[in-house]
Design a protein around this motif. Structure first.
Motif, PDB file in Angstrom:
ATOM      1  N   LYS A 172       0.847  -1.229   0.245  1.00  0.00           N
ATOM      2  CA  LYS A 172       0.061   0.040  -0.148  1.00  0.00           C
ATOM      3  C   LYS A 172       0.733   1.343   0.031  1.00  0.00           C
ATOM      4  O   LYS A 172       0.705   2.192  -0.650  1.00  0.00           O
ATOM      5  N   LEU A 173       1.973   1.185   0.664  1.00  0.00           N
ATOM      6  CA  LEU A 173       2.860   2.385   0.792  1.00  0.00           C
ATOM      7  C   LEU A 173       3.394   2.483  -0.382  1.00  0.00           C
ATOM      8  O   LEU A 173       3.622   3.595  -1.094  1.00  0.00           O
ATOM      9  N   ILE A 174       4.007   1.471  -1.181  1.00  0.00           N
ATOM     10  CA  ILE A 174       4.406   1.534  -2.664  1.00  0.00           C
ATOM     11  C   ILE A 174       3.515   2.079  -3.613  1.00  0.00           C
ATOM     12  O   ILE A 174       3.951   3.248  -4.314  1.00  0.00           O
ATOM     13  N   LYS A 175       2.292   1.862  -3.531  1.00  0.00           N
ATOM     14  CA  LYS A 175       1.234   2.487  -4.421  1.00  0.00           C
ATOM     15  C   LYS A 175       1.044   4.011  -4.167  1.00  0.00           C
ATOM     16  O   LYS A 175       0.888   4.722  -5.109  1.00  0.00           O
ATOM     17  N   HIS A 176       1.273   4.397  -2.830  1.00  0.00           N
ATOM     18  CA  HIS A 176       1.051   5.670  -2.434  1.00  0.00           C
ATOM     19  C   HIS A 176       2.170   6.685  -3.164  1.00  0.00           C
ATOM     20  O   HIS A 176       2.195   7.577  -3.700  1.00  0.00           O
ATOM     21  N   LEU A 177       3.334   6.125  -3.030  1.00  0.00           N
ATOM     22  CA  LEU A 177       4.536   6.761  -3.389  1.00  0.00           C
ATOM     23  C   LEU A 177       4.850   6.766  -4.818  1.00  0.00           C
ATOM     24  O   LEU A 177       5.087   7.899  -5.399  1.00  0.00           O
ATOM     25  N   LEU A 178       4.178   5.843  -5.491  1.00  0.00           N
ATOM     26  CA  LEU A 178       4.161   6.173  -7.057  1.00  0.00           C
ATOM     27  C   LEU A 178       2.911   6.754  -7.480  1.00  0.00           C
ATOM     28  O   LEU A 178       2.767   6.706  -8.615  1.00  0.00           O
ATOM     29  N   GLY A 179       2.160   6.935  -6.640  1.00  0.00           N
ATOM     30  CA  GLY A 179       0.915   7.896  -6.906  1.00  0.00           C
ATOM     31  C   GLY A 179      -0.247   7.199  -7.594  1.00  0.00           C
ATOM     32  O   GLY A 179      -1.266   7.914  -8.129  1.00  0.00           O
ATOM     33  N   THR A 180      -0.427   5.834  -7.245  1.00  0.00           N
ATOM     34  CA  THR A 180      -1.522   5.162  -7.905  1.00  0.00           C
ATOM     35  C   THR A 180      -2.566   4.865  -7.047  1.00  0.00           C
ATOM     36  O   THR A 180      -3.735   4.810  -7.343  1.00  0.00           O
ATOM     37  N   GLN A 181      -2.428   5.196  -5.716  1.00  0.00           N
ATOM     38  CA  GLN A 181      -3.371   5.052  -4.710  1.00  0.00           C
ATOM     39  C   GLN A 181      -3.110   5.708  -3.368  1.00  0.00           C
ATOM     40  O   GLN A 181      -1.948   5.225  -3.042  1.00  0.00           O
ATOM     41  N   GLU A 182      -3.789   6.411  -2.942  1.00  0.00           N
ATOM     42  CA  GLU A 182      -3.691   7.202  -1.750  1.00  0.00           C
ATOM     43  C   GLU A 182      -3.567   6.275  -0.373  1.00  0.00           C
ATOM     44  O   GLU A 182      -4.440   5.038  -0.373  1.00  0.00           O
ATOM     45  N   TYR A 183      -2.303   6.335   0.383  1.00  0.00           N
ATOM     46  CA  TYR A 183      -2.276   5.309   1.324  1.00  0.00           C
ATOM     47  C   TYR A 183      -3.299   5.672   2.759  1.00  0.00           C
ATOM     48  O   TYR A 183      -3.502   6.675   3.135  1.00  0.00           O
ATOM     49  N   LYS A 184      -3.978   4.438   2.899  1.00  0.00           N
ATOM     50  CA  LYS A 184      -4.802   4.327   4.318  1.00  0.00           C
ATOM     51  C   LYS A 184      -3.968   3.266   5.213  1.00  0.00           C
ATOM     52  O   LYS A 184      -3.884   2.377   4.950  1.00  0.00           O
ATOM     53  N   PRO A 185      -3.811   3.893   6.497  1.00  0.00           N
ATOM     54  CA  PRO A 185      -3.127   3.054   7.191  1.00  0.00           C
ATOM     55  C   PRO A 185      -3.814   1.734   7.625  1.00  0.00           C
ATOM     56  O   PRO A 185      -5.199   1.844   7.974  1.00  0.00           O
TER      57      PRO A 185
END
Length: 314
Positions: free
Chosen positions: A296-309
Protein backbone atom coordinates in the motif's frame (compact mmCIF):
# COMPACT_ATOMS: atom_id res chain seq x y z
CA UNK A 1 17.44 -20.49 17.35
CA UNK A 2 19.83 -20.64 20.32
CA UNK A 3 23.50 -21.61 20.62
CA UNK A 4 24.69 -23.74 17.72
CA UNK A 5 26.16 -23.96 14.25
CA UNK A 6 24.53 -23.48 10.85
CA UNK A 7 26.02 -25.85 8.31
CA UNK A 8 25.32 -26.39 4.66
CA UNK A 9 25.58 -29.67 2.83
CA UNK A 10 24.76 -29.26 -0.85
CA UNK A 11 21.40 -27.43 -0.85
CA UNK A 12 20.36 -28.37 2.66
CA UNK A 13 20.93 -26.30 5.75
CA UNK A 14 21.47 -27.96 9.13
CA UNK A 15 21.38 -26.58 12.65
CA UNK A 16 23.81 -28.40 14.92
CA UNK A 17 23.94 -28.06 18.69
CA UNK A 18 24.36 -30.21 21.79
CA UNK A 19 21.03 -31.90 21.08
CA UNK A 20 22.08 -33.11 17.63
CA UNK A 21 21.79 -32.18 14.00
CA UNK A 22 18.48 -30.92 12.57
CA UNK A 23 17.70 -30.04 8.92
CA UNK A 24 16.09 -26.62 8.34
CA UNK A 25 13.25 -26.54 5.77
CA UNK A 26 14.71 -23.58 3.94
CA UNK A 27 11.83 -23.39 1.47
CA UNK A 28 9.34 -22.92 4.30
CA UNK A 29 10.98 -20.22 6.39
CA UNK A 30 10.96 -16.44 6.07
CA UNK A 31 13.77 -15.58 8.44
CA UNK A 32 16.01 -16.92 11.18
CA UNK A 33 15.97 -15.37 14.66
CA UNK A 34 19.24 -15.99 16.51
CA UNK A 35 19.10 -15.68 20.31
CA UNK A 36 22.42 -17.19 21.21
CA UNK A 37 25.91 -17.76 19.93
CA UNK A 38 25.32 -18.76 16.33
CA UNK A 39 28.21 -19.85 14.13
CA UNK A 40 27.80 -20.33 10.40
CA UNK A 41 29.96 -21.01 7.38
CA UNK A 42 30.23 -18.82 4.30
CA UNK A 43 28.55 -21.61 2.34
CA UNK A 44 25.56 -21.43 4.66
CA UNK A 45 25.42 -17.67 4.14
CA UNK A 46 25.57 -18.13 0.36
CA UNK A 47 22.55 -20.42 0.52
CA UNK A 48 20.60 -18.04 2.76
CA UNK A 49 21.42 -15.14 0.43
CA UNK A 50 20.34 -17.16 -2.60
CA UNK A 51 17.00 -17.93 -0.93
CA UNK A 52 16.56 -14.35 0.30
CA UNK A 53 16.42 -15.34 3.98
CA UNK A 54 17.53 -12.81 6.58
CA UNK A 55 19.05 -13.68 9.95
CA UNK A 56 18.09 -11.38 12.82
CA UNK A 57 20.45 -11.33 15.78
CA UNK A 58 19.42 -10.64 19.37
CA UNK A 59 21.76 -10.27 22.30
CA UNK A 60 21.75 -12.29 25.50
CA UNK A 61 19.02 -10.06 26.96
CA UNK A 62 16.76 -10.45 23.92
CA UNK A 63 17.39 -6.98 22.46
CA UNK A 64 17.71 -6.68 18.69
CA UNK A 65 21.34 -6.35 17.59
CA UNK A 66 21.23 -6.41 13.80
CA UNK A 67 20.46 -8.47 10.72
CA UNK A 68 22.16 -10.33 7.94
CA UNK A 69 20.22 -8.76 5.07
CA UNK A 70 20.69 -10.63 1.76
CA UNK A 71 21.58 -8.67 -1.34
CA UNK A 72 18.48 -6.92 -2.62
CA UNK A 73 17.10 -8.36 -5.82
CA UNK A 74 13.83 -6.42 -6.08
CA UNK A 75 15.40 -3.13 -7.05
CA UNK A 76 13.41 -0.23 -8.47
CA UNK A 77 15.11 3.04 -9.28
CA UNK A 78 11.77 4.74 -9.87
CA UNK A 79 10.45 3.73 -6.45
CA UNK A 80 13.68 4.75 -4.73
CA UNK A 81 13.42 8.22 -6.26
CA UNK A 82 9.82 8.49 -5.10
CA UNK A 83 10.74 7.31 -1.59
CA UNK A 84 13.41 9.98 -1.32
CA UNK A 85 11.12 12.60 -2.83
CA UNK A 86 8.48 11.94 -0.16
CA UNK A 87 11.12 12.16 2.55
CA UNK A 88 12.61 15.41 1.30
CA UNK A 89 9.25 17.14 0.85
CA UNK A 90 8.23 18.25 4.40
CA UNK A 91 4.50 18.17 3.63
CA UNK A 92 4.56 14.73 2.01
CA UNK A 93 6.73 13.31 4.79
CA UNK A 94 4.56 14.75 7.56
CA UNK A 95 1.39 13.47 5.89
CA UNK A 96 2.74 9.92 5.85
CA UNK A 97 4.04 10.20 9.41
CA UNK A 98 0.56 11.22 10.56
CA UNK A 99 -0.96 8.26 8.75
CA UNK A 100 1.30 5.83 10.63
CA UNK A 101 0.34 7.47 13.92
CA UNK A 102 -3.35 7.32 13.09
CA UNK A 103 -3.01 3.64 12.23
CA UNK A 104 -1.25 2.93 15.52
CA UNK A 105 -3.91 4.89 17.43
CA UNK A 106 -6.71 2.96 15.73
CA UNK A 107 -5.17 -0.36 16.67
CA UNK A 108 -4.49 0.69 20.26
CA UNK A 109 -8.14 1.68 20.58
CA UNK A 110 -9.25 -1.65 19.12
CA UNK A 111 -7.21 -3.51 21.70
CA UNK A 112 -8.64 -1.50 24.58
CA UNK A 113 -12.21 -1.68 23.27
CA UNK A 114 -11.95 -5.49 23.29
CA UNK A 115 -11.61 -5.18 27.07
CA UNK A 116 -14.34 -2.49 27.22
CA UNK A 117 -11.88 0.09 28.48
CA UNK A 118 -12.68 3.75 27.88
CA UNK A 119 -9.69 5.87 26.94
CA UNK A 120 -8.64 9.26 25.67
CA UNK A 121 -6.65 8.14 22.65
CA UNK A 122 -9.11 9.59 20.10
CA UNK A 123 -9.18 12.88 21.97
CA UNK A 124 -5.38 13.10 21.95
CA UNK A 125 -5.26 12.08 18.29
CA UNK A 126 -7.24 15.22 17.42
CA UNK A 127 -4.07 17.18 18.15
CA UNK A 128 -2.31 15.51 15.24
CA UNK A 129 -4.04 17.87 12.82
CA UNK A 130 -2.30 20.82 14.40
CA UNK A 131 1.14 19.21 14.29
CA UNK A 132 3.31 21.23 11.95
CA UNK A 133 6.39 19.02 11.97
CA UNK A 134 7.61 15.53 12.80
CA UNK A 135 8.62 16.39 16.36
CA UNK A 136 5.16 17.70 17.20
CA UNK A 137 3.55 14.65 15.60
CA UNK A 138 5.77 12.32 17.60
CA UNK A 139 4.84 14.15 20.78
CA UNK A 140 1.18 13.39 20.06
CA UNK A 141 2.09 9.76 19.43
CA UNK A 142 4.00 9.59 22.72
CA UNK A 143 1.04 10.99 24.67
CA UNK A 144 -1.32 8.47 23.08
CA UNK A 145 0.97 5.58 23.85
CA UNK A 146 1.36 6.76 27.44
CA UNK A 147 -2.45 6.77 27.77
CA UNK A 148 -2.58 3.33 26.20
CA UNK A 149 0.07 1.85 28.49
CA UNK A 150 -1.64 3.30 31.54
CA UNK A 151 -4.70 1.18 30.66
CA UNK A 152 -2.74 -2.06 30.47
CA UNK A 153 -2.73 -2.41 34.25
CA UNK A 154 -6.52 -2.77 34.12
CA UNK A 155 -6.15 -5.87 31.93
CA UNK A 156 -3.26 -7.63 33.64
CA UNK A 157 -3.20 -9.44 37.02
CA UNK A 158 -1.59 -7.72 39.98
CA UNK A 159 1.81 -9.36 39.82
CA UNK A 160 2.12 -8.37 36.14
CA UNK A 161 1.34 -4.66 36.55
CA UNK A 162 3.35 -2.41 34.25
CA UNK A 163 3.43 0.76 36.39
CA UNK A 164 4.86 2.86 33.56
CA UNK A 165 6.98 2.05 30.53
CA UNK A 166 10.66 1.33 31.11
CA UNK A 167 12.91 0.21 28.28
CA UNK A 168 16.63 -0.17 28.63
CA UNK A 169 16.59 -2.01 30.86
CA UNK A 170 12.95 -3.09 31.43
CA UNK A 171 12.21 -2.90 35.13
CA UNK A 172 9.45 -5.49 35.44
CA UNK A 173 7.90 -8.47 33.68
CA UNK A 174 5.44 -6.63 31.43
CA UNK A 175 8.05 -4.15 30.30
CA UNK A 176 10.36 -7.07 29.53
CA UNK A 177 7.63 -8.69 27.42
CA UNK A 178 6.87 -5.47 25.52
CA UNK A 179 10.54 -4.80 24.75
CA UNK A 180 11.13 -8.34 23.59
CA UNK A 181 7.91 -8.46 21.55
CA UNK A 182 8.59 -5.11 19.89
CA UNK A 183 12.03 -6.38 18.82
CA UNK A 184 10.33 -9.37 17.22
CA UNK A 185 7.87 -7.18 15.32
CA UNK A 186 10.66 -4.91 14.12
CA UNK A 187 12.66 -7.83 12.73
CA UNK A 188 9.52 -9.37 11.17
CA UNK A 189 8.76 -6.11 9.36
CA UNK A 190 12.35 -5.96 8.09
CA UNK A 191 11.87 -9.40 6.53
CA UNK A 192 8.63 -8.35 4.86
CA UNK A 193 10.08 -5.09 3.53
CA UNK A 194 12.97 -7.11 2.10
CA UNK A 195 10.46 -8.92 -0.09
CA UNK A 196 9.30 -5.67 -1.66
CA UNK A 197 11.08 -2.98 -3.66
CA UNK A 198 11.06 -0.53 -0.75
CA UNK A 199 14.33 0.75 0.66
CA UNK A 200 14.17 0.02 4.42
CA UNK A 201 16.42 2.93 5.40
CA UNK A 202 14.18 5.72 4.08
CA UNK A 203 11.42 6.47 6.57
CA UNK A 204 8.96 9.20 7.43
CA UNK A 205 7.88 9.08 11.07
CA UNK A 206 11.25 8.02 12.44
CA UNK A 207 14.41 9.78 11.39
CA UNK A 208 16.55 7.70 9.02
CA UNK A 209 19.94 6.87 10.45
CA UNK A 210 22.98 4.90 9.45
CA UNK A 211 22.48 1.90 11.72
CA UNK A 212 18.86 0.94 11.50
CA UNK A 213 16.10 0.12 9.07
CA UNK A 214 13.91 3.01 10.10
CA UNK A 215 11.07 2.25 7.68
CA UNK A 216 10.55 -0.94 9.71
CA UNK A 217 10.10 1.26 12.79
CA UNK A 218 7.42 3.26 10.97
CA UNK A 219 5.40 0.23 9.92
CA UNK A 220 5.94 -1.56 13.25
CA UNK A 221 3.97 1.10 15.11
CA UNK A 222 0.70 -0.15 13.63
CA UNK A 223 1.38 -3.82 14.33
CA UNK A 224 2.74 -3.70 17.88
CA UNK A 225 -0.73 -3.54 19.52
CA UNK A 226 -2.12 -6.55 17.67
CA UNK A 227 0.99 -8.73 17.46
CA UNK A 228 2.63 -8.00 20.80
CA UNK A 229 0.23 -6.45 23.28
CA UNK A 230 -2.69 -8.76 22.57
CA UNK A 231 -0.33 -11.72 22.79
CA UNK A 232 0.95 -10.54 26.17
CA UNK A 233 -2.60 -10.21 27.53
CA UNK A 234 -3.47 -13.65 26.18
CA UNK A 235 -0.41 -15.44 27.56
CA UNK A 236 -0.40 -13.72 30.93
CA UNK A 237 -4.12 -14.06 31.59
CA UNK A 238 -4.05 -17.71 30.44
CA UNK A 239 -1.09 -18.26 32.80
CA UNK A 240 1.18 -19.38 29.97
CA UNK A 241 3.92 -17.25 31.51
CA UNK A 242 4.95 -17.10 35.14
CA UNK A 243 7.63 -15.47 37.26
CA UNK A 244 9.83 -18.51 36.55
CA UNK A 245 10.12 -17.30 32.92
CA UNK A 246 12.01 -14.15 33.92
CA UNK A 247 15.46 -13.25 35.11
CA UNK A 248 15.60 -10.48 37.70
CA UNK A 249 18.20 -8.23 39.20
CA UNK A 250 18.05 -5.03 41.22
CA UNK A 251 17.70 -2.79 38.16
CA UNK A 252 16.18 -4.96 35.48
CA UNK A 253 13.86 -7.81 34.61
CA UNK A 254 14.25 -9.87 31.41
CA UNK A 255 12.82 -13.01 29.87
CA UNK A 256 15.05 -15.99 30.45
CA UNK A 257 15.74 -18.64 27.83
CA UNK A 258 12.64 -20.64 28.74
CA UNK A 259 10.44 -17.53 28.67
CA UNK A 260 11.78 -16.41 25.30
CA UNK A 261 11.08 -19.82 23.78
CA UNK A 262 7.51 -19.79 25.07
CA UNK A 263 6.86 -16.30 23.78
CA UNK A 264 8.47 -16.90 20.37
CA UNK A 265 6.41 -20.07 19.87
CA UNK A 266 3.15 -18.19 20.40
CA UNK A 267 4.36 -15.20 18.40
CA UNK A 268 5.13 -17.45 15.44
CA UNK A 269 1.70 -19.03 15.72
CA UNK A 270 0.13 -15.59 15.70
CA UNK A 271 1.99 -14.61 12.54
CA UNK A 272 0.55 -17.67 10.83
CA UNK A 273 -2.98 -17.05 12.06
CA UNK A 274 -5.34 -16.00 9.26
CA UNK A 275 -8.25 -13.62 8.96
CA UNK A 276 -10.70 -12.98 6.13
CA UNK A 277 -9.50 -9.89 4.30
CA UNK A 278 -12.52 -7.77 3.53
CA UNK A 279 -11.05 -6.17 0.40
CA UNK A 280 -9.21 -9.17 -1.02
CA UNK A 281 -12.09 -11.46 0.00
CA UNK A 282 -9.74 -14.25 0.99
CA UNK A 283 -7.86 -15.42 4.05
CA UNK A 284 -4.49 -13.82 4.75
CA UNK A 285 -2.06 -14.37 7.60
CA UNK A 286 -1.05 -11.69 10.08
CA UNK A 287 2.41 -11.82 8.53
CA UNK A 288 0.87 -11.18 5.11
CA UNK A 289 -0.90 -8.10 6.48
CA UNK A 290 2.51 -6.54 7.05
CA UNK A 291 3.54 -7.21 3.45
CA UNK A 292 0.25 -5.78 2.21
CA UNK A 293 0.93 -2.63 4.20
CA UNK A 294 4.27 -2.26 2.42
CA UNK A 295 2.52 -2.70 -0.94
CA UNK A 296 0.00 0.00 0.00
CA UNK A 297 2.86 2.35 0.79
CA UNK A 298 4.43 1.61 -2.60
CA UNK A 299 1.18 2.48 -4.38
CA UNK A 300 1.05 5.77 -2.52
CA UNK A 301 4.65 6.65 -3.31
CA UNK A 302 4.10 5.88 -6.99
CA UNK A 303 0.93 7.95 -7.01
CA UNK A 304 -1.48 5.15 -7.93
CA UNK A 305 -3.50 5.00 -4.67
CA UNK A 306 -3.54 7.16 -1.56
CA UNK A 307 -2.24 5.36 1.50
CA UNK A 308 -4.67 4.42 4.26
CA UNK A 309 -3.11 2.96 7.39
CA UNK A 310 -3.97 -0.52 8.57
CA UNK A 311 -6.51 -0.65 11.39
CA UNK A 312 -8.06 -3.90 12.57
CA UNK A 313 -11.61 -4.34 11.31
CA UNK A 314 -12.41 -7.36 13.45
Amino acid sequence: MSDGILKRKENTLYFVNKDGKKPIPINKIYAIYAYGSLTFSSQAVHLLAKEGIAIHFFNYYGFYDGSFYPRETLLSGDLLVKQVEHYLDPEKRLWLAKQFIEGAAGNMEKVLSYYSLENGISHTLNDIEGSGNITEAMNVEARMRSEYYSKMDEILPDKFKMEGRSRRPPENMVNALISFGNSLVYSTVISEIYNTQLNPTISYLHEPSERRYSLALDLSEMFKPILVDRLIFYMVNKRMLSEDDFERDLNYCLLNDQGRKRFIKKYDERLKKTIKHRELNRKVSYRRLIRLEAYKLIKHLLGTQEYKPFVMWW
